[in-house]
Design a protein around this motif. Structure first.
Motif, PDB file in Angstrom:
ATOM      1  N   CYS A  46       0.836  -1.196   0.000  1.00 12.84           N
ATOM      2  CA  CYS A  46       0.000   0.000   0.000  1.00 12.84           C
ATOM      3  C   CYS A  46       0.874   1.250   0.000  1.00 12.84           C
ATOM      4  CB  CYS A  46      -0.907  -0.008   1.227  1.00 12.84           C
ATOM      5  SG  CYS A  46      -2.075   1.361   1.238  1.00 12.84           S
TER       6      CYS A  46
ATOM      7  N   GLN B  91      -7.319  -4.353  -4.408  1.00 11.50           N
ATOM      8  CA  GLN B  91      -6.631  -5.617  -4.127  1.00 11.50           C
ATOM      9  C   GLN B  91      -7.620  -6.692  -3.664  1.00 11.50           C
ATOM     10  OE1 GLN B  91      -3.480  -5.482  -5.097  1.00 11.50           O
ATOM     11  NE2 GLN B  91      -3.838  -3.310  -5.364  1.00 11.50           N
TER      12      GLN B  91
ATOM     13  N   TYR C 250      -6.537  -0.770  -1.318  1.00 11.62           N
ATOM     14  CA  TYR C 250      -6.952  -2.047  -0.718  1.00 11.62           C
ATOM     15  C   TYR C 250      -8.213  -2.590  -1.373  1.00 11.62           C
ATOM     16  CZ  TYR C 250      -3.443  -2.048   2.946  1.00 11.62           C
ATOM     17  OH  TYR C 250      -2.247  -2.100   3.623  1.00 11.62           O
TER      18      TYR C 250
ATOM     19  N   ASP D  58      -9.455  -6.391  -0.833  1.00 16.83           N
ATOM     20  CA  ASP D  58      -9.539  -6.376   0.631  1.00 16.83           C
ATOM     21  C   ASP D  58     -10.515  -5.276   1.062  1.00 16.83           C
ATOM     22  OD1 ASP D  58      -9.172  -6.557   3.367  1.00 16.83           O
ATOM     23  OD2 ASP D  58      -6.972  -6.591   3.246  1.00 16.83           O
TER      24      ASP D  58
ATOM     25  N   ARG E 239     -10.377  -4.201   4.888  1.00 17.19           N
ATOM     26  CA  ARG E 239      -9.271  -3.288   5.229  1.00 17.19           C
ATOM     27  C   ARG E 239      -9.559  -1.891   4.707  1.00 17.19           C
ATOM     28  NH1 ARG E 239      -3.575  -4.004   6.323  1.00 17.19           N
ATOM     29  NH2 ARG E 239      -2.921  -1.973   7.053  1.00 17.19           N
ATOM     30  N   ALA E 240     -10.072  -1.811   3.483  1.00 16.56           N
ATOM     31  CA  ALA E 240     -10.420  -0.508   2.906  1.00 16.56           C
ATOM     32  C   ALA E 240     -11.448   0.200   3.779  1.00 16.56           C
ATOM     33  CB  ALA E 240     -10.956  -0.694   1.486  1.00 16.56           C
TER      34      ALA E 240
ATOM     35  N   GLN F  87      -5.361   5.107   0.086  1.00 16.02           N
ATOM     36  CA  GLN F  87      -4.997   3.803   0.631  1.00 16.02           C
ATOM     37  C   GLN F  87      -6.204   2.869   0.607  1.00 16.02           C
ATOM     38  OE1 GLN F  87      -2.877   3.760   4.380  1.00 16.02           O
ATOM     39  NE2 GLN F  87      -1.874   5.696   3.898  1.00 16.02           N
TER      40      GLN F  87
END
Length: 104
Positions: free
Chosen positions: A15, A30, A27, A32, A35-36, A23
């Motif tokens: 990241c 990706q 995520y 995720d 997480r995001a 960021q």
């Protein structure tokens, strides 16, 4: 914002050290989502609200997405999720570059 910078952003293996909305977008791309969402959920600025809206739209929670679009000062998106992600990312990368926080 150059398409090269967007490609570089997408190709990052870790990241990038950028503002939280970017960021979170990294995520999300990706795969995720959790997480995001954790990164963005407590942020109050308009850019974060825009990303938050996109994440809830991606999740399929459209009523929550509408709330966050309203907080961002933007109308709900009616375009493909990938295209919206790209538009948000380009806009925020340009903003960061214009603030002198990024070399284009």
């Amino acid at each position: 914002m150059s398409s090269d910078r967007l490609a570089q952003f997408l190709a990052e293996k870790n990241c990038p050290d950028l503002p939280l909305p970017l960021q979170a977008l990294w995520y999300a791309k990706q795969g995720d989502w959790e997480r995001a969402h954790v990164l963005i959920q407590n942020e109050a600025d308009a850019d974060s609200a825009w990303v938050h809206a996109h994440l809830h739209r991606q999740e399929g929670d459209l009523s929550n997405a509408r709330y966050w679009y309203k907080r961002s000062g933007r109308s709900p998106a009616h375009i493909d999720l990938d295209r919206e992600w790209e538009e948000i990312t380009k806009s925020l990368l340009t903003k960061v570059a214009n603030d002198g926080l990024l070399n284009q």
